[in-house]
Design a protein around this motif. Structure first.
Motif, mmCIF file in Angstrom:
data_model
loop_
_atom_site.group_PDB
_atom_site.id
_atom_site.type_symbol
_atom_site.label_atom_id
_atom_site.label_comp_id
_atom_site.label_asym_id
_atom_site.label_seq_id
_atom_site.Cartn_x
_atom_site.Cartn_y
_atom_site.Cartn_z
ATOM 1 N N PRO A 222 38.490 38.511 33.506
ATOM 2 C CA PRO A 222 39.215 37.308 33.934
ATOM 3 C C PRO A 222 38.958 36.912 35.370
ATOM 4 O O PRO A 222 39.088 35.742 35.716
ATOM 5 C CB PRO A 222 40.681 37.697 33.741
ATOM 6 C CG PRO A 222 40.691 39.179 33.822
ATOM 7 C CD PRO A 222 39.382 39.644 33.274
ATOM 8 N N TYR A 223 38.650 37.862 36.244
ATOM 9 C CA TYR A 223 38.452 37.423 37.634
ATOM 10 C C TYR A 223 37.012 37.500 38.076
ATOM 11 O O TYR A 223 36.707 37.703 39.233
ATOM 12 C CB TYR A 223 39.389 38.168 38.594
ATOM 13 C CG TYR A 223 39.541 39.637 38.376
ATOM 14 C CD1 TYR A 223 40.698 40.157 37.836
ATOM 15 C CD2 TYR A 223 38.535 40.511 38.741
ATOM 16 C CE1 TYR A 223 40.848 41.510 37.650
ATOM 17 C CE2 TYR A 223 38.685 41.864 38.556
ATOM 18 C CZ TYR A 223 39.847 42.350 38.004
ATOM 19 O OH TYR A 223 39.991 43.696 37.818
ATOM 20 N N GLU A 224 36.137 37.283 37.124
ATOM 21 C CA GLU A 224 34.712 37.127 37.430
ATOM 22 C C GLU A 224 34.553 35.896 38.321
ATOM 23 O O GLU A 224 34.904 34.790 37.931
ATOM 24 C CB GLU A 224 33.949 36.928 36.123
ATOM 25 C CG GLU A 224 32.452 37.040 36.221
ATOM 26 C CD GLU A 224 31.988 38.478 36.324
ATOM 27 O OE1 GLU A 224 30.884 38.665 36.811
ATOM 28 O OE2 GLU A 224 32.734 39.391 35.941
ATOM 29 N N GLY A 225 34.065 36.092 39.528
ATOM 30 C CA GLY A 225 33.848 34.944 40.419
ATOM 31 C C GLY A 225 35.027 34.617 41.311
ATOM 32 O O GLY A 225 34.918 33.770 42.186
ATOM 33 N N MET A 226 36.176 35.275 41.099
ATOM 34 C CA MET A 226 37.332 34.991 41.981
ATOM 35 C C MET A 226 37.168 35.735 43.298
ATOM 36 O O MET A 226 36.626 36.850 43.317
ATOM 37 C CB MET A 226 38.634 35.464 41.329
ATOM 38 C CG MET A 226 39.145 34.588 40.207
ATOM 39 S SD MET A 226 40.828 35.127 39.756
ATOM 40 C CE MET A 226 40.986 34.426 38.121
ATOM 41 N N ASP A 227 37.670 35.133 44.383
ATOM 42 C CA ASP A 227 37.617 35.829 45.677
ATOM 43 C C ASP A 227 38.717 36.904 45.735
ATOM 44 O O ASP A 227 39.546 37.021 44.814
ATOM 45 C CB ASP A 227 37.762 34.828 46.830
ATOM 46 C CG ASP A 227 39.017 33.987 46.700
ATOM 47 O OD1 ASP A 227 40.072 34.575 46.411
ATOM 48 O OD2 ASP A 227 38.945 32.760 46.886
ATOM 49 N N ALA A 228 38.697 37.689 46.827
ATOM 50 C CA ALA A 228 39.607 38.835 46.922
ATOM 51 C C ALA A 228 41.068 38.397 46.857
ATOM 52 O O ALA A 228 41.896 39.023 46.175
ATOM 53 C CB ALA A 228 39.333 39.599 48.214
ATOM 54 N N ASP A 229 41.379 37.306 47.559
ATOM 55 C CA ASP A 229 42.770 36.844 47.577
ATOM 56 C C ASP A 229 43.205 36.399 46.174
ATOM 57 O O ASP A 229 44.319 36.704 45.739
ATOM 58 C CB ASP A 229 42.899 35.679 48.564
ATOM 59 C CG ASP A 229 44.334 35.186 48.647
ATOM 60 O OD1 ASP A 229 45.224 36.015 48.942
ATOM 61 O OD2 ASP A 229 44.562 33.990 48.393
ATOM 62 N N SER A 230 42.318 35.721 45.481
ATOM 63 C CA SER A 230 42.656 35.258 44.127
ATOM 64 C C SER A 230 42.840 36.439 43.182
ATOM 65 O O SER A 230 43.704 36.412 42.300
ATOM 66 C CB SER A 230 41.564 34.329 43.601
ATOM 67 O OG SER A 230 41.447 33.205 44.416
ATOM 68 N N GLN A 231 42.021 37.477 43.364
ATOM 69 C CA GLN A 231 42.165 38.667 42.515
ATOM 70 C C GLN A 231 43.520 39.333 42.733
ATOM 71 O O GLN A 231 44.191 39.754 41.791
ATOM 72 C CB GLN A 231 41.049 39.663 42.821
ATOM 73 C CG GLN A 231 39.690 39.208 42.321
ATOM 74 C CD GLN A 231 38.637 40.289 42.457
ATOM 75 O OE1 GLN A 231 38.935 41.473 42.518
ATOM 76 N NE2 GLN A 231 37.388 39.878 42.507
ATOM 77 N N ARG A 232 43.907 39.394 43.998
ATOM 78 C CA ARG A 232 45.213 39.994 44.318
ATOM 79 C C ARG A 232 46.335 39.172 43.674
ATOM 80 O O ARG A 232 47.250 39.709 43.055
ATOM 81 C CB ARG A 232 45.381 40.031 45.850
ATOM 82 C CG ARG A 232 46.655 40.660 46.327
ATOM 83 C CD ARG A 232 46.758 40.560 47.830
ATOM 84 N NE ARG A 232 46.776 39.178 48.302
ATOM 85 C CZ ARG A 232 47.834 38.378 48.236
ATOM 86 N NH1 ARG A 232 48.955 38.808 47.699
ATOM 87 N NH2 ARG A 232 47.771 37.138 48.697
ATOM 88 N N ARG A 233 46.220 37.857 43.821
ATOM 89 C CA ARG A 233 47.239 36.984 43.236
ATOM 90 C C ARG A 233 47.243 37.096 41.714
ATOM 91 O O ARG A 233 48.291 37.015 41.082
ATOM 92 C CB ARG A 233 46.959 35.529 43.644
ATOM 93 C CG ARG A 233 47.263 35.242 45.096
ATOM 94 C CD ARG A 233 46.718 33.876 45.487
ATOM 95 N NE ARG A 233 47.007 33.545 46.854
ATOM 96 C CZ ARG A 233 48.102 32.919 47.270
ATOM 97 N NH1 ARG A 233 49.023 32.581 46.399
ATOM 98 N NH2 ARG A 233 48.280 32.637 48.542
ATOM 99 N N PHE A 234 46.050 37.254 41.141
ATOM 100 C CA PHE A 234 45.960 37.384 39.685
ATOM 101 C C PHE A 234 46.740 38.606 39.208
ATOM 102 O O PHE A 234 47.496 38.538 38.229
ATOM 103 C CB PHE A 234 44.478 37.499 39.268
ATOM 104 C CG PHE A 234 44.284 38.012 37.875
ATOM 105 C CD1 PHE A 234 44.462 37.177 36.786
ATOM 106 C CD2 PHE A 234 43.957 39.340 37.647
ATOM 107 C CE1 PHE A 234 44.304 37.660 35.489
ATOM 108 C CE2 PHE A 234 43.794 39.829 36.364
ATOM 109 C CZ PHE A 234 43.973 38.981 35.281
#
Lengths: 273, 203
Positions: A222-234
């Motif tokens: 699901p977080y392929e391509g997401m930045d670090a902050d987005s991964q944390r939020r995910f």
């Protein structure tokens, strides 16, 4: 990786692991001090920020891995002895997996191990050659790529997915935009799905699946391509999801994901290890 | 009609209209079919509708292909498969309705233009209406003027007037040098007698 980037990711990971602000600040100061004395890069010293943050959180008594699932019990998904082949090419051989209610299970394994196939089988998009799959409640599916209409805007997707569960179009848009904000994305001004970046398209795909309010989410990278902050939020969003007693099965290669899950299932050599 | 059907129809129309190629096909194919036989009585409108059906089929194929990724997920989210299909169909039918209205305005039917005495004919679809002007910039019956022998211009009269209808009279047959096709002399003369306006035309 530059030290500044590494430290930034480290802070996010500590926050995601539930480490409080004071402990976070202390850990960062200690780490910076160590790095200035050592004179070498952060990655060489500590490895990936995810791994190091998980180790620090464990040392502080706040495990990066999510605590036990909320009470409620029961099985959300039970996969028993499932096999699948494509034109004599065996993809899965007698795989058994169980996801309890309120659990976040990470599915890991090398490329071509059959993780995506297993998720598609559970979603009911394909039929197994052998074995059984019991799904209790509804499922939402986030594919590794695609699954959206490239000529529709984000809000149109919110309406399509949200109305299926009884929301009206305005409510669906509002709820979708709220989830998008939690992922650090302004979906209201977004262009059509086909022109979104890979990480943003994945955010849209995750939100669309969540809008259906399924009992179990099936997330393929699901977080392929997401930045670090987005991964944390995910992950914060997924844990809030878990707190509601819902489940998720997440396919991922990321070492950080392994530390955050309730349990980990590894597929290797066409079967579960 | 349920709200879900309307929603799916709405989304189908939005997605189709955002595809530039699709919109181009929707307009260009019917227009191309129309102009292939623009000077033939009745056939031009039949060609137009044939072109429209071809264009709409192509667009329906695009819409169905785009739905292959999205709709399985919508079914998982709680949509009924039949609602999705009906909604998509309603969206496409609405587009067809819009297209029909558009071409209905731009290309009037030839029967309305070609009945009764020639003096009372409305301008032909080629020489007068908007569709002709749009694509030629001139109301002159260009194709007929270029392809027919010079003497046939006489039956057209001044530029901007009517094409000769294919079965109009022996005049046309004679002037265009088509007597040899086997139209008996008596028939031609009978037609000439029956259509007084043709008697005025020079041979």
């Amino acid at each position: 990786m530059k030290d500044e980037t590494w430290l930034e990711a480290f802070v996010h990971e500590l926050e995601a692991a539930g480490v409080g602000p004071e402990d976070r600040a202390g850990a960062v100061v200690e780490t910076e001090g160590f790095l200035s004395e050592a004179g070498s890069g952060a990655f060489e010293q500590f490895g990936s920020p995810q791994e190091y943050a998980a180790a620090v959180a464990t040392a502080l008594g706040q495990s990066g891995r999510r605590a036990d699932p909320p009470p409620g019990g029961g099985d959300a998904v039970v996969v028993s002895g499932v096999s699948k082949s494509y034109r004599r090419q065996v993809v899965l051989r007698e795989v058994s997996v169980r996801v309890g209610s309120g659990e976040v299970v990470v599915l890991t394994g090398p490329n071509g191990a059959g993780k995506s196939t297993l998720l598609r089988l559970i979603a009911g998009l394909e039929r197994p050659d052998a074995g059984s799959i019991d799904v209790h409640g509804t499922v939402g599916y986030v594919p590794q790529a695609g699954g959206l209409d490239p000529y529709l805007r984000a809000e149109a997707h919110f309406e399509l997915f949200g109305t299926a569960t009884g929301l009206d179009r305005d409510e669906a848009r509002r709820e979708g935009n709220r989830l998008a904000r939690e992922l650090g994305w302004d979906a209201g001004s977004a262009t059509v799905a086909g022109e979104l970046s890979g990480g943003t398209a994945q955010k849209l795909s995750v939100i669309a699946a969540m809008l259906g309010r399924p009992d179990t989410l099936l997330l393929d990278e699901p977080y392929e391509g997401m930045d670090a902050d987005s991964q944390r939020r995910f992950w914060a969003l997924l844990w809030a999801w878990q707190d509601e007693g819902r489940s998720a099965l997440v396919s991922s290669h990321s070492p950080g994901a392994l530390a955050k899950a309730t349990s980990v299932v590894e597929i290797e050599g066409l079967t579960v290890r | 009609m349920s709200n879900l059907v309307i929603l799916r129809a709405d989304m189908t129309m939005r997605a189709v209209l955002r595809r530039r190629l699709t919109v181009g096909i929707l307009v260009a194919i019917p227009v191309a079919f129309y102009f292939v036989s623009h000077d033939m009585v009745g056939r031009s409108v039949r060609s137009l509708t044939f072109g429209m059906s071809w264009a709409v089929s192509t667009v329906a194929f695009f819409a169905a292909s785009a739905a292959r990724d999205l709709e399985p997920r919508l079914v998982l989210a709680g949509w009924r498969r039949s609602t999705l299909v009906v909604g998509r169909l309603v969206g496409l039918l609405a587009l067809v309705g819009g297209l029909t209205a558009l071409f209905g305005v731009l290309a009037p039917g030839p029967r309305r233009c070609r009945s009764g005495p020639r003096e009372n004919w409305a301008p032909s679809p080629w020489t007068d209406p908007t569709l002709g002007r749009l694509f030629t910039g001139s109301p002159t019956p260009a194709r007929s003027s270029l392809s027919a022998p010079p003497s046939s211009l006489l039956v057209h009269g001044p530029a901007g007037q009517h094409d000769a209808p294919p079965r109009a009279s022996g005049n046309f047959v004679a002037v265009a040098g088509r007597r040899s096709r086997g139209v008996p002399e008596q028939v031609v003369e009978a037609l000439d007698r029956r259509l007084p306006q043709n008697k005025a035309s020079p041979r």
